[in-house]
Design an enzyme around this catalytic site. Structure first.
Site, PDB file in Angstrom:
ATOM      1  N   HIS A  58      34.761   1.740   7.670  1.00  0.00           N
ATOM      2  CA  HIS A  58      35.059   0.607   6.784  1.00  0.00           C
ATOM      3  C   HIS A  58      35.073   1.034   5.315  1.00  0.00           C
ATOM      4  O   HIS A  58      35.013   0.186   4.420  1.00  0.00           O
ATOM      5  CB  HIS A  58      34.019  -0.497   6.985  1.00  0.00           C
ATOM      6  CG  HIS A  58      33.928  -0.972   8.392  1.00  0.00           C
ATOM      7  ND1 HIS A  58      34.981  -1.574   9.035  1.00  0.00           N
ATOM      8  CD2 HIS A  58      32.923  -0.897   9.302  1.00  0.00           C
ATOM      9  CE1 HIS A  58      34.623  -1.877  10.273  1.00  0.00           C
ATOM     10  NE2 HIS A  58      33.386  -1.476  10.467  1.00  0.00           N
ATOM     11  N   HIS A 221      37.248  -4.432  14.013  1.00  0.00           N
ATOM     12  CA  HIS A 221      37.228  -3.302  14.948  1.00  0.00           C
ATOM     13  C   HIS A 221      38.307  -3.504  15.998  1.00  0.00           C
ATOM     14  O   HIS A 221      38.228  -2.959  17.090  1.00  0.00           O
ATOM     15  CB  HIS A 221      35.867  -3.184  15.615  1.00  0.00           C
ATOM     16  CG  HIS A 221      34.732  -3.267  14.653  1.00  0.00           C
ATOM     17  ND1 HIS A 221      34.096  -4.442  14.389  1.00  0.00           N
ATOM     18  CD2 HIS A 221      34.159  -2.323  13.877  1.00  0.00           C
ATOM     19  CE1 HIS A 221      33.148  -4.221  13.480  1.00  0.00           C
ATOM     20  NE2 HIS A 221      33.172  -2.941  13.145  1.00  0.00           N
TER      21      HIS A 221
END
Lengths: 334, 334
Positions: A58, A221
């Site tokens: 991330h 995700h």
């Protein structure tokens, strides 16, 4: 997808090594655990500690937000996987100044378990007061009645900022938690996915989507979203995202908000500015005042294509936190 | 490739509109020309003006670098195309405080022509002293004997920073130019391309490369590089890039440098940190001191995949410029 890497099993460790080498005046790795990083501070502080963390992939979150006005330390997990309790405990021990430590993390099963275990260990074995703030800004991930099931995504930036600022201002742990939870309560995010990322170790795409499709509400995700359809214009997409946010959290005329238009990885700043343009049009038509704007790739999913809009409804105290200075490798505010 | 946009012919204007709406305390569009943006300053200044600009598609460059410590204004072109002289002249008129204005731009035919014409107009019609600094950091774009033919790429960030800091410090126009040119003289960049971007209006890829290939020295607009080959590991790629830089500009043991590892669009921060790790290993093995590091997507080619390494060999004065504070929408330094 092609990646600039060495042995795929080492990407996280090599990434951390590179990051720490790049910003030695900001962060250091703990000897006790190489997945545990803490801020380098010029002066001793006596403040509440703020700990962030989660899976890798991330970037610049979460590592990038360690520094003045934000977090004091971070526990780094494998790609899209929670850090284990060990680095969380090590960071906690390091950043506690006797005032306690606040953990901030997204609402994911692995994180809930590992941050929970770490909190218990810190409490029982180290006698450190730990409080937890779980981020749940993703509107698409569960209905309003089950808010506690919602995932945490880009809005975690605002929650970290609120906690970091409050801690820097010398708030007690109760008040840091109050402000951070309040920021989470008033933050909503809606995202759109356009193209998948691929995991370094497998090279497999995180989801599938046709060349002319988009998916509303897709998770960070690759978790399934709420609606797949033909790619629409930026204005149509933003209209939908903001509408869903405002349906979930009505904002009255005259209120002030912070806005984050976040890129998921390969979406250009050009597209993000075009999206922001529409967000601003909608909000100003409703006489909602944008107190401060954030546009960029603040929390990504590797090279995923897509973006999200986060809106935080601010009271005066939260606005003060949003305006507070920050000095981290990946986020500086004067 | 999918893009979040409306009418493709409007992407640049809508991008600027969104950008200015997002950061109204930092930048404003001139009434005279909507492709002309200037910094919003809280106080009057009496300093030399710094003007940047070039084609769009490189965001956050160049627009993002308007603000304290960097540029006072920017002229924005169409995608990968020079701005016309008009917005350059308008910005020049606005940011001149009687001390003159320094233009900084990359070494491209269109920019040379349009910034040149604008300089002439500003001089002849407005009696404004204009000096030009042309950025030529791309090692791969021409041999050392023809340095003046080299293109400008990511290293322009350092040149802008040097000029912006010098101007802020109250240097004369001669000294701002001297420092900026000196920064250009000691800055070298080598890049690698992995995957193309696509232009919003055509949807066509900017170049072609097989799924297992990379290209060394590929330009910021898809200009051909110097070597196409199989994708190598991050370490191998960085070894090659840094070797070419050091061959072109030898750096002695004990010297200090600034390093920028720049992503071209869709390359993740994870990969950039992994690349930085290797740059640091090489430089520290040669006892070259990294004075300050910059890692991120500072100058992109829309969503191109790939990255570049820039190294600037610093003397004490240039190091001071690198350390000078900045406060722009897309770059803040405390």
């Amino acid at each position: 997808m092609k990646k600039l890497m060495n042995n795929p099993t080492n990407v996280v460790d090599e990434m951390i090594e590179g990051y720490v080498k790049a910003f030695p005046n900001y962060v250091k790795q703990l000897e006790e655990n190489k997945r545990a990083l803490v801020a380098v501070r010029q002066e001793e502080t006596n403040k509440v500690g703020v700990l962030i963390g989660g899976g890798s992939g991330h970037e610049p979150a979460f590592m990038g937000y360690v520094g003045y006005g934000m977090a004091d330390g971070v526990a780094v997990g494998n790609i899209f996987a929670s850090p284990s309790p060990d680095p969380i405990v090590e960071v906690t021990k390091k950043i506690d100044n006797g005032q306690g430590v606040v953990f901030i993390y997204g609402n994911y099963a692995g994180d809930l378990m590992n941050f929970g275990m770490a909190a218990e260990i810190a409490d029982l074995e180290e006698d450190i007061k730990v409080e937890r703030v779980i981020v749940t800004d993703d509107v698409a991930s569960a209905p309003k009645e089950e808010m506690h099931k919602r995932r945490g995504i880009a809005g975690e930036f605002f929650v970290t900022k609120a906690a970091g600022a409050a801690a820097e201002k010398g708030y007690s742990i109760e008040d840091v938690v109050r402000v951070a939870k309040q920021m989470n309560d008033v933050t909503r995010t809606m995202g759109v996915g356009l193209s998948p990322c691929s995991l370094p170790q497998t090279g497999m795409p995180s989801f599938e989507l046709a060349e002319d499709e988009m998916e509303i509400g897709l998770g960070h995700h690759g978790e399934p979203g709420i609606e797949k359809g033909k790619l629409q214009t930026a204005d149509e997409v933003v209209d939908r995202l903001v509408e869903d946010i405002l349906k979930d959290m009505p904002i009255e005329s005259g209120n002030k908000v912070a806005v984050l238009v976040n890129g998921l990885g390969s979406t250009t700043n050009m597209e993000l500015y075009i999206m922001f343009r529409r967000v601003e049009q909608i909000l100003s038509s409703k006489n909602i005042h944008i107190h401060r704007s954030f546009v960029g790739s603040y929390s990504t999913s590797l090279e995923m294509g897509g973006a999200s809009v986060s809106i935080a409804k601010l009271n005066d105290e939260l606005a003060e936190m949003i305006d507070f200075a920050a000095d981290c490798p990946m986020y500086v505010q004067r």
